[in-house]
Design a protein around this motif. Structure first.
Motif, PDB file in Angstrom:
ATOM      1  N   GLY A 104       0.647  -1.257   0.253  1.00  0.00           N
ATOM      2  CA  GLY A 104       0.245   0.208   0.217  1.00  0.00           C
ATOM      3  C   GLY A 104       0.859   1.764   0.089  1.00  0.00           C
ATOM      4  N   SER A 105       1.410   0.739   0.768  1.00  0.00           N
ATOM      5  CA  SER A 105       2.946   2.168   0.970  1.00  0.00           C
ATOM      6  C   SER A 105       3.450   2.812  -0.873  1.00  0.00           C
ATOM      7  N   GLY A 106       3.542   1.860  -1.193  1.00  0.00           N
ATOM      8  CA  GLY A 106       4.058   1.121  -2.297  1.00  0.00           C
ATOM      9  C   GLY A 106       3.680   2.150  -3.066  1.00  0.00           C
ATOM     10  N   ALA A 107       1.853   2.406  -3.333  1.00  0.00           N
ATOM     11  CA  ALA A 107       1.088   2.103  -4.401  1.00  0.00           C
ATOM     12  C   ALA A 107       0.999   4.496  -3.978  1.00  0.00           C
ATOM     13  N   GLY A 108       1.009   4.047  -3.101  1.00  0.00           N
ATOM     14  CA  GLY A 108       0.987   5.835  -2.900  1.00  0.00           C
ATOM     15  C   GLY A 108       1.886   6.931  -2.854  1.00  0.00           C
ATOM     16  N   MET A 109       3.379   5.767  -3.107  1.00  0.00           N
ATOM     17  CA  MET A 109       4.673   6.630  -3.444  1.00  0.00           C
ATOM     18  C   MET A 109       4.869   6.843  -4.558  1.00  0.00           C
ATOM     19  N   PHE A 110       4.233   5.405  -5.735  1.00  0.00           N
ATOM     20  CA  PHE A 110       3.627   5.734  -7.163  1.00  0.00           C
ATOM     21  C   PHE A 110       2.901   6.158  -7.542  1.00  0.00           C
ATOM     22  N   LEU A 111       1.665   6.819  -7.023  1.00  0.00           N
ATOM     23  CA  LEU A 111       0.546   7.703  -7.418  1.00  0.00           C
ATOM     24  C   LEU A 111       0.970   8.715  -7.470  1.00  0.00           C
ATOM     25  N   ALA A 112       1.915   9.828  -6.162  1.00  0.00           N
ATOM     26  CA  ALA A 112       2.145  10.900  -6.101  1.00  0.00           C
ATOM     27  C   ALA A 112       4.048  10.753  -6.708  1.00  0.00           C
ATOM     28  N   GLY A 113       4.093   9.906  -7.949  1.00  0.00           N
ATOM     29  CA  GLY A 113       5.201  10.251  -8.485  1.00  0.00           C
ATOM     30  C   GLY A 113       4.939  10.315 -10.169  1.00  0.00           C
ATOM     31  N   VAL A 114       3.659   9.888 -10.260  1.00  0.00           N
ATOM     32  CA  VAL A 114       3.598  10.158 -11.220  1.00  0.00           C
ATOM     33  C   VAL A 114       2.559  11.587 -11.927  1.00  0.00           C
ATOM     34  N   MET A 115       2.338  12.454 -10.421  1.00  0.00           N
ATOM     35  CA  MET A 115       1.209  13.286 -10.312  1.00  0.00           C
ATOM     36  C   MET A 115       2.657  14.301 -10.373  1.00  0.00           C
ATOM     37  N   LEU A 116       3.782  13.963 -10.272  1.00  0.00           N
ATOM     38  CA  LEU A 116       4.843  14.947  -9.500  1.00  0.00           C
ATOM     39  C   LEU A 116       5.854  14.950 -11.689  1.00  0.00           C
ATOM     40  N   ALA A 117       5.613  13.685 -12.031  1.00  0.00           N
ATOM     41  CA  ALA A 117       6.305  13.828 -13.243  1.00  0.00           C
ATOM     42  C   ALA A 117       5.676  14.193 -13.824  1.00  0.00           C
ATOM     43  N   LYS A 118       3.481  14.953 -13.682  1.00  0.00           N
ATOM     44  CA  LYS A 118       3.603  15.392 -14.732  1.00  0.00           C
ATOM     45  C   LYS A 118       3.397  17.239 -15.256  1.00  0.00           C
TER      46      LYS A 118
END
Length: 421
Positions: free
Chosen positions: A261-275
């Protein structure tokens, strides 16, 4: 994003990172599960697992950064991967906690050299305009492997045993080393007068890296915030497996689900920051610190009331904590990468990693002591309150940090570019 996809050096580096990161999570979850659940280790003993990896990075961080600036970063990374591949195999025959500790400590030594070399190599192969996107993608890779690693580890441990997991982890380091062979040699190195002074002592080079950090108010305050936050975070984070034991009939896989779950949260934040790369780093960091505090506080409270359906709420809170963590680390590291000249990246990140890992050394010890003396649930409640307090202090002092950003690192970076161009 498209320019990064066409950057062969960057894609090779990220491929190696992804493979070795999956292997890391395979072994970490296997070790924590082995020590925390099967061997029923005490809170202090569980903390020592993380401690053994953190101590070498804190002690050797500045020296490792100088080494990464002096020698071929590509060669350093390959040697580090090969040696760690051999060390991981030692865990297949580990029969005591002390054997695990000694092996992890040695692995930590080579990881301490690898990290600043990788950060320096990233600066070599990625241009300034793409750096924020590159750091976000790096975070997405880390979080994706954080999702896949525990899931794969759980399946493999159940099917074959922990020894097989360690063998697979060793193989991932070998594959990573092979990929790194295809990295380009050093490019865009700025040949300054400083780099030509080969007789310069390590102490002088460390002082130069420290001086560069001190020239930026954002780096100083950001590093202080990250250090304090990591200290508090590690106090609770290393006791997650102990907190899970407080629940009635916890699932054996709950720790893995929480990490996923922690990894999924980090992934979503990474997607948002990349865009969206035109963000302001400091406000995001404050939100992240507060978010982790709230996540841990709620987790402690729900455990106290022994709320049912922990298989749902624990990974959900892990998700919010992971999302918040990315809001701290990605903007800070991306900003540091942009503002630091390529020939000083190793030194700067060596100092930063040393400060951060010092916090991760003290944190597990503090968390183990608090969990033993006060109990694990009060430990989570107290650390959560401290994180929220840190975010509030940062909020009320944000204007001073913003005023300092117009000088410091940006000015220093431009000065360096002018003298080397």
């Amino acid at each position: 994003m498209r320019s990064l996809a066409k950057n062969k050096g960057y894609m090779t580096l990220m491929g190696a990172q992804a493979i070795s990161s999956i292997g890391d999570w395979l072994s970490i979850v296997a070790i924590i599960t082995l020590v925390g659940l099967k061997w029923n280790a005490s809170p202090i003993q569980v903390s020592a697992v993380i401690l053994c990896l953190a101590v070498p990075m804190a002690l050797l961080g500045p020296v490792a950064g100088i080494v990464a600036d002096r020698f071929s970063r590509k060669t350093i990374m390959i040697i580090s991967d090969v040696v760690r591949a051999g060390l991981i195999l030692v865990l297949t025959i580990a029969s005591s906690l002390w054997m695990v500790y000694a092996t992890l400590f040695t692995i930590g030594i080579f990881s301490a050299v690898f990290i600043p070399a990788k950060n320096g190599k990233l600066k070599e192969v990625v241009g300034e305009n793409d750096m924020k996107g590159a750091m976000s993608i790096t975070s997405m890779i880390d979080s994706t492997t954080k999702i896949l690693g525990p899931l794969i580890s759980g399946v493999l441990v159940a099917a074959f045993g922990s020894q097989q997991v360690f063998i697979i982890d060793s193989a991932t380091f070998v594959v990573s080393a092979v990929l790194l062979l295809f990295l380009p040699n050093a490019v865009n190195i700025e040949h300054t007068e400083e780099s030509e002074q080969t007789q310069e002592s390590f102490k002088q080079e460390f002082a130069m890296g420290l001086s560069f950090i001190k020239s930026s108010r954002f780096m100083i305050v950001g590093l202080l915030m990250m250090g304090v936050s990591l200290l508090i975070l590690q106090s609770a984070d290393t006791q997650l497996i102990v907190l899970i034991r407080e629940l009635t009939n916890p699932s054996p896989d709950l720790f893995g689900y929480l990490v996923t779950g922690s990894g999924a949260g980090m992934f979503l934040a990474g997607v948002m920051l990349a865009k969206k790369t035109d963000y302001r780093a400091y406000p995001l960091m404050l939100m992240g610190v507060c978010g982790i505090g709230l996540s841990f506080g709620i987790m402690g409270a729900l455990t106290y009331y022994d709320l049912s359906y922990s298989i749902i709420w624990a990974p959900a809170l892990g998700f919010t904590a992971g999302f918040s963590a990315s809001l701290i680390f990605v903007p800070f590291q991306a900003t540091v990468q942009v503002d630091t000249p390529v020939n000083m990246t190793g030194r700067v990140f060596g100092v930063i990693n040393s400060v951060m890992t010092t916090a991760t050394i003290i944190g597990p010890l503090l968390g183990g002591w608090m969990a033993t003396v006060l109990g694990v649930i009060p430990t989570f409640i107290i650390t959560a309150g401290m994180l929220v307090l840190v975010s509030l202090i940062g909020y009320f002092t944000r204007r001073k940090v913003d005023r300092g950003n117009s000088h410091g690192s940006t000015h220093e970076r431009r000065t360096s570019a002018a003298t080397t161009g």
